[in-house]
Write a protein that holds these residues in place. Sequence first.
Motif, mmCIF file in Angstrom:
data_model
loop_
_atom_site.group_PDB
_atom_site.id
_atom_site.type_symbol
_atom_site.label_atom_id
_atom_site.label_comp_id
_atom_site.label_asym_id
_atom_site.label_seq_id
_atom_site.Cartn_x
_atom_site.Cartn_y
_atom_site.Cartn_z
ATOM 1 N N VAL A 164 0.838 -1.211 0.000
ATOM 2 C CA VAL A 164 0.000 0.000 0.000
ATOM 3 C C VAL A 164 0.867 1.253 0.000
ATOM 4 O O VAL A 164 0.843 2.022 -0.959
ATOM 5 N N PRO A 165 1.679 1.505 1.039
ATOM 6 C CA PRO A 165 2.481 2.737 1.013
ATOM 7 C C PRO A 165 3.634 2.706 0.021
ATOM 8 O O PRO A 165 4.043 3.749 -0.490
ATOM 9 N N ARG A 169 0.139 3.330 -3.349
ATOM 10 C CA ARG A 169 -0.041 4.752 -3.055
ATOM 11 C C ARG A 169 0.939 5.618 -3.842
ATOM 12 O O ARG A 169 0.603 6.729 -4.253
ATOM 13 N N THR A 195 -4.680 13.081 0.440
ATOM 14 C CA THR A 195 -4.936 12.030 1.435
ATOM 15 C C THR A 195 -5.571 12.614 2.684
ATOM 16 O O THR A 195 -6.532 12.066 3.232
ATOM 17 N N GLN A 259 -7.129 8.637 -5.255
ATOM 18 C CA GLN A 259 -7.470 7.723 -4.172
ATOM 19 C C GLN A 259 -8.172 6.484 -4.700
ATOM 20 O O GLN A 259 -7.950 5.369 -4.223
ATOM 21 N N VAL A 262 -5.508 4.128 -6.122
ATOM 22 C CA VAL A 262 -4.781 3.482 -5.021
ATOM 23 C C VAL A 262 -5.579 2.283 -4.499
ATOM 24 O O VAL A 262 -5.056 1.179 -4.346
ATOM 25 N N SER A 266 -4.599 -1.816 -4.840
ATOM 26 C CA SER A 266 -4.320 -2.614 -3.640
ATOM 27 C C SER A 266 -5.370 -3.707 -3.429
ATOM 28 O O SER A 266 -5.037 -4.831 -3.035
#
Length: 457
Positions: A164-165, A169, A195, A259, A262, A266
């Motif tokens: 994710v990060p 992202r 975010t 967003q 992202v 994921s």
Amino acid sequence: MTGPPHTAPHAPGAPRNGGGHRLAPTALYGPDLDGDAMPALYERLRRAHGPVAPVTIAPGVGAWLVIGHRELLRLTRDEQDFSHDPRRWSLLREGRVPPDSPIMPIIGWRPALLFADGQQHRRMRTAVSEALDEINGHQLRRTVRAAAEELIASFAGRREADLVPEYARKLPVRVIIGLLGLDEPTGQLLAQAITGMVVANADSVNASRRMNAILQTLIQQKRQRPGDDVTSALLRHPAALTDEEVLHNLVVMFVAGQQTTVNWISTTLRILLCDPAFRSSLAVGHLSVDDALDLVLWRHPPTQNFPARYATRDLDFGGQRVRTGDMLLLGLAGANQDPAVLPEDGTPVIGNRSHLAFGAGPHACPAQDPARLITRTAVDTIRHRLPDLELAVPESELSWVKSPWSKGLAALPVRFTRPQLPPPARPDLLVSGEPLTAAKCPAGAVSRHDSPPGEPS
């Protein structure tokens, strides 16, 4: 009088059931939100209230959540009864929503296509759609792949990562930076502001201000020195959008898009990691990455609930008495679960794209083609470069971002042993600090120009 709850569950105006008893609204905010629990919540709402349910989106702020597929289609298509303009919202007109409420950066009116009806919407929609049509699909796919491979190389040596990060992202941000024509450091500040705004907490208003300041500066620079980017394309469009209109349409296109992408990346990776049968079918060619993407859009749409429409008159809708000025939310995830449109076993048909993950009607997402290309390339690239990728924790330990709007994983820890890294990427294909080149191509070319990693474009 009936209508959505405006203050407390039993305040005047709360809806009643058939026996005349007031119905307590369900909160769509707070620490108890959990991505895995949301499908069951939508079904409880459907059983209790039918296709339109009373909810609260912040303390004392009530709305109707539309979770019926048929009702949501009407909501998105009927501008006569359901306006996009939040200045019609009765709670706002009555001063019952604080200006610093964390929902206002998402709900509040902007001079953008998302908040306009009729001719004004068509004017801005044309400019936005044609600016997006200028994106070169070949170049975008190459850029996404190069950025994805650079990110994979940054953690490949550890044989573990949190996707994710470290991947989902970062990748859309890098691509969006190029599409906007921003430099890398400024683009990262913009991503942080986006975010902060979406999570709907105490800092959301400040995050929105930071985002606006970055985009204002960008627009001033592009007025003076236009380039091959979406910002410049909007500025030079014959619709003659003002700087303020360009700013807020960029917000609509890329705040929502960033967003959403992202979450889409994921969650698709989660399905591939946690569903062995699906992964096996993908590996032998029985299913495609697009099938995985569509499964996510049915079961776990990246945007769960989307604001908003406002009733222009009193009307009966979905079994509820909706009053003039009431807010109605698009319950995209709930409508996708409507038994009226699903097979009897509740499983969406592979290849079926009648989901509502991108909305519907004249306000359907204009950027779904580039979003799909970015997501498909991101998923396909990591599958090829990390072929033995596996989840590093039990699936039950995965956590979700707490948001009334967005359904996204907070973390996706993985491990692998045999990374298949490519040769060093050519600098001219990376987006770090360099605007992404856009060129004229026919509408829809973004989705036609895709091919798996390694194939000629």
